[in-house]
Design an enzyme around this catalytic site. Sequence first.
Site, PDB file in Angstrom:
ATOM      1  N   GLU A 168      15.593  58.654 -63.128  1.00 38.56           N
ATOM      2  CA  GLU A 168      15.275  59.900 -62.406  1.00 38.56           C
ATOM      3  C   GLU A 168      16.545  60.723 -62.186  1.00 38.56           C
ATOM      4  O   GLU A 168      16.530  61.943 -62.302  1.00 38.56           O
ATOM      5  CB  GLU A 168      14.588  59.609 -61.075  1.00 38.56           C
ATOM      6  CG  GLU A 168      13.340  58.729 -61.168  1.00 38.56           C
ATOM      7  CD  GLU A 168      12.324  59.159 -62.206  1.00 38.56           C
ATOM      8  OE1 GLU A 168      12.245  60.364 -62.510  1.00 38.56           O
ATOM      9  OE2 GLU A 168      11.607  58.281 -62.735  1.00 38.56           O
ATOM     10  N   GLY A 194       5.835  55.551 -61.454  1.00 40.15           N
ATOM     11  CA  GLY A 194       7.032  54.900 -60.938  1.00 40.15           C
ATOM     12  C   GLY A 194       7.840  55.793 -60.011  1.00 40.15           C
ATOM     13  O   GLY A 194       8.158  55.415 -58.892  1.00 40.15           O
ATOM     14  N   ALA A 195       8.179  56.979 -60.496  1.00 44.12           N
ATOM     15  CA  ALA A 195       9.005  57.879 -59.705  1.00 44.12           C
ATOM     16  C   ALA A 195       8.997  59.256 -60.349  1.00 44.12           C
ATOM     17  O   ALA A 195       8.515  59.413 -61.471  1.00 44.12           O
ATOM     18  CB  ALA A 195      10.437  57.362 -59.624  1.00 44.12           C
ATOM     19  N   MET A 196       9.554  60.233 -59.630  1.00 50.11           N
ATOM     20  CA  MET A 196       9.498  61.610 -60.107  1.00 50.11           C
ATOM     21  C   MET A 196      10.794  62.344 -59.803  1.00 50.11           C
ATOM     22  O   MET A 196      11.295  62.288 -58.687  1.00 50.11           O
ATOM     23  CB  MET A 196       8.290  62.300 -59.442  1.00 50.11           C
ATOM     24  CG  MET A 196       8.119  63.753 -59.840  1.00 50.11           C
ATOM     25  SD  MET A 196       7.808  63.909 -61.625  1.00 50.11           S
ATOM     26  CE  MET A 196       8.612  65.478 -61.917  1.00 50.11           C
TER      27      MET A 196
HETATM   28  N1  TRP Z   1       8.437  62.464 -64.998  1.00 46.74           N
HETATM   29  C1  TRP Z   1       8.297  61.192 -64.342  1.00 46.74           C
HETATM   30  C2  TRP Z   1       9.310  60.271 -64.964  1.00 46.74           C
HETATM   31  O1  TRP Z   1       9.301  60.018 -66.123  1.00 46.74           O
HETATM   32  C3  TRP Z   1       6.977  60.554 -64.463  1.00 46.74           C
HETATM   33  C4  TRP Z   1       5.753  61.281 -64.062  1.00 46.74           C
HETATM   34  C5  TRP Z   1       5.003  62.075 -64.811  1.00 46.74           C
HETATM   35  C6  TRP Z   1       5.030  61.111 -62.883  1.00 46.74           C
HETATM   36  N2  TRP Z   1       3.844  62.429 -64.159  1.00 46.74           N
HETATM   37  C7  TRP Z   1       3.843  61.831 -63.002  1.00 46.74           C
HETATM   38  C8  TRP Z   1       5.289  60.417 -61.738  1.00 46.74           C
HETATM   39  C9  TRP Z   1       2.868  61.816 -62.011  1.00 46.74           C
HETATM   40  C10 TRP Z   1       4.323  60.398 -60.744  1.00 46.74           C
HETATM   41  C11 TRP Z   1       3.125  61.086 -60.892  1.00 46.74           C
HETATM   42  O2  TRP Z   1      10.187  59.788 -64.331  1.00 46.74           O
HETATM   43 ZN    ZN Z   2      11.117  60.409 -66.926  1.00 52.22          ZN
END
Ligand code: TRP
Ligand code: ZN
Length: 870
Positions: free
Chosen positions: A311, A274-276
């Site tokens: 995020e 979804g997002a980072m």
């Molecule tokens: N840490 C991100 C979240 O929970 C998610 C995430 C983990 C992610 N690994 C990823 C996003 C790899 C993209 C690709 O918001």
């Molecule tokens: Zn997260």
Amino acid sequence: MPPKNASTIKLSEYAAPAYWVETVDLTFRLQPAATRVLSKIKFNRNLDRTAQGAHDLYLDGRNLTLISASIDGTLLALSDLTQDDEGLRIPHHLLPNDSFLWQAEVEVNPQSNTALEGLYMSNGMYCTQCEAQGFRKITFYPDRPDVMAVFTVRIESLLDDVPEMLSNGNADEYGSDQTATPATHYAVWHDPWPKPAYLFALVAGDLVSHDDTFVTLSGRTVDLRIFVRPGDENKCAYAMDALKRSMKWDEDVYGREYDLDLFMIVAVDDFNMGAMENKGLNVFNSKYVLASPETATDRDFELIEGIIAHEYFHNWTGNRITCRDWFQLCLKEGLTVFRDQQFSGDQRSHAVKRIDDVLQLRARQFREDAGPLAHPVRPEEYIEINNFYTATVYEKGAEVIGMLKLLVGDAAYDVALTEYFNRHDGQACTIEDWIKVFEDTTGRDLSQFALWYAQSGTPRLSVKDSFEDGTYTITFAQSNADSAGQSGKKPQVIPIRLGFLGTDGSEPKPEMLIEMTTRETTVSVAGFSQKPIPSILRGFSAPVIVDRDIDNQERAFLLAHDRDPFNKWEAGRDFAMDLLCDMASDGQAADPLFTSAMRHVALDPSLDPAFRALALTLPSDEALAQAVRDRGTDPDPLAIHAARGDLNLAIATALGEDLPALYHAMTVDGPYTPDAKAAGKRALKSTALSLLTKLDGGATAEVQFSTADNMTEQLSALATLIRTGHATEATAAFYEQWHADKLVMDKWFAIQAAAAPPDAALDTVISLSSHVDFDWKNPNRYRSLIGAFATNHAGFHRDDGRGYSFVADWLIELDRINPQTTARLCGVFETWKRYDENRQALIKTQLQRISDFPNLSKDTSEIVGKILAA
Ligand code: TRP
Ligand code: ZN
């Protein structure tokens, strides 16, 4: 069956690193097929570990071409270093000092990186994804979250091809050389906050931005910039608004202020998740940023709001306080999901949000916990960490925090969170650290509560009650069956919110909170004039399954009278579930008690339309298949599908003439707005439409489809028509209208795959898989077809097994280029043991075929191996 050459990483084997990193200086010379990355890393020996003897320096690194390396300015002979598939070893005799500067130059190929991890290209744009272990595909580094460092990043590229160059923190310096042919430029970014490598990000390309500002609680002005592809700048307003509301909410509710002068979001089309939450530079799947009334549904707006918040909230729960190791993933994810759920509830409706969240939890997490991929909220071992970004870590992780808050109370929760931020700011922490904060601030012993992090599986709670001489007695018994890799579980702490209703709908006694800690708990309450009707587990106060013999009269009563909105909804859901199981197994007819209860809810003007829509929506085929299995019989996908259709028809018939009136009453006047009130009316309108279609064959849906001025209503009409099996014209018209819009085309693929009638679904997806617009290398598009088809329960589970082989063919295809997304999608087979022998054999053949495929990724082989071992 562990894959060949893959090792299991264990929590019990955690050791602190032998070397810390103080600063990292990176220079990127961007080129699509040959990017050079120069690193200067200041290492300090971990003096706590010097007693254990001299340590080699081991740097993680994958798919890197090492050009040169030096220590304290002295060039190393590459023959002195040992490189393998996973990294580079620098022998300790080359490291005489406690502190030293490592410099290296490596080459990477972003263009050929289809796994979308590390540095890759998406439509000509450079971008990175480093969580969990992608940084090691960018340069040699101790790629683990307990190593936190200050990063400075210089990016160099061609001025015309790559006009925008972004990284974490603040823009420090910019320069260009217009005299060069072609002209070049560079930018330098500096992030003052020490961070683990997984939060590093770089984005560069032809981007435009939608800008705004936010004034923080201490009066600092923060620049907010959302970067998108040229042409998309008019679809950022909602995301920006959600960002500002998130920033304000985190100040108001958690006292958390943003800590840089700039916050950026970039929308990327090719993205695995979804997002980072990269520090100061969040990278988003474009579907969770871009929205306009014509192209995004109410659900999209809601998801954008929730994910933007998620995020952003990571800045404190994840970035300022991060995880010591990846076993602690729920430390940041469970807490951040809990926070985004609170936020969305505050922005919209707590009742509706809670029901939605529980629907998701049951559909994804209970399903996971009941099958071969079950694992604790804090897993104890893994082969590929990417496989542990699961519903259990995220959603159950959030439930655990909700229970903790309920047990200690809101005020104590606030005190604990303040202490958590004070005590651990700047650190890489564990679940033990988190629990200790609550123990210290509340004086409670939370050792038994901590079992929620360690024991997998969904506890079951059985209930018996009695009434005598004005005293009501209720007994709860908990059990937690063995699950994948775990047996002999101990009783857990289960908070049970319990209410009492009189037959007139009054509440003769206040609600209680029972803190169940033993296998069996009995509570007696005296002073009732008549036997109360219990409302058990209000608000879904614990993620458990309640087993109770309850008759339908009582369910109908609770649906009509419970003051707890969750349990009110739950009563109707329970009723529907039982009825549908009977209808599917022995062809029982729809119960008029149920249909008249639904009629009441549908037409009750005192109820929020969004709530009514949820109450009127029958359980999914997938949820019913599990319910049928729980009753000890083989689910028959076609019979389940037919029972649902029949019950919907019966509800529609019970509503009769009132149904078109309800449908029209839910029309929202004026221009589209994405707020919860308007969205709730549209939700009920679309539920009414699907019921009405049972009576009018789609006439109303045709009109709605061609006159809708927003995607919510256009798509719900299309979905309804597709379900009737007569949507050829509407489907073609939708394509004509939207074929140039990628995100809308994803919906076009997904709705056909998910909603096609059972007998037509496979042919539909086979033909869509050779459509010119089926770009299978794009994860969103792939999920829209292959993933959506697997949610078409009766279509996927055809008894000839061709649904399974179609999906397996595509999983094998995708694994060659994108292991992470493939492994995640293999979860479509995790429920295979629920079905009859014939289907089990057919699925097993496909799983075996995937498993036997030469060069299968370790991601996919870990998941398929576990599913096969069920
Ligand atoms: N840490 C991100 C979240 O929970 C998610 C995430 C983990 C992610 N690994 C990823 C996003 C790899 C993209 C690709 O918001
Ligand atoms: Zn997260």
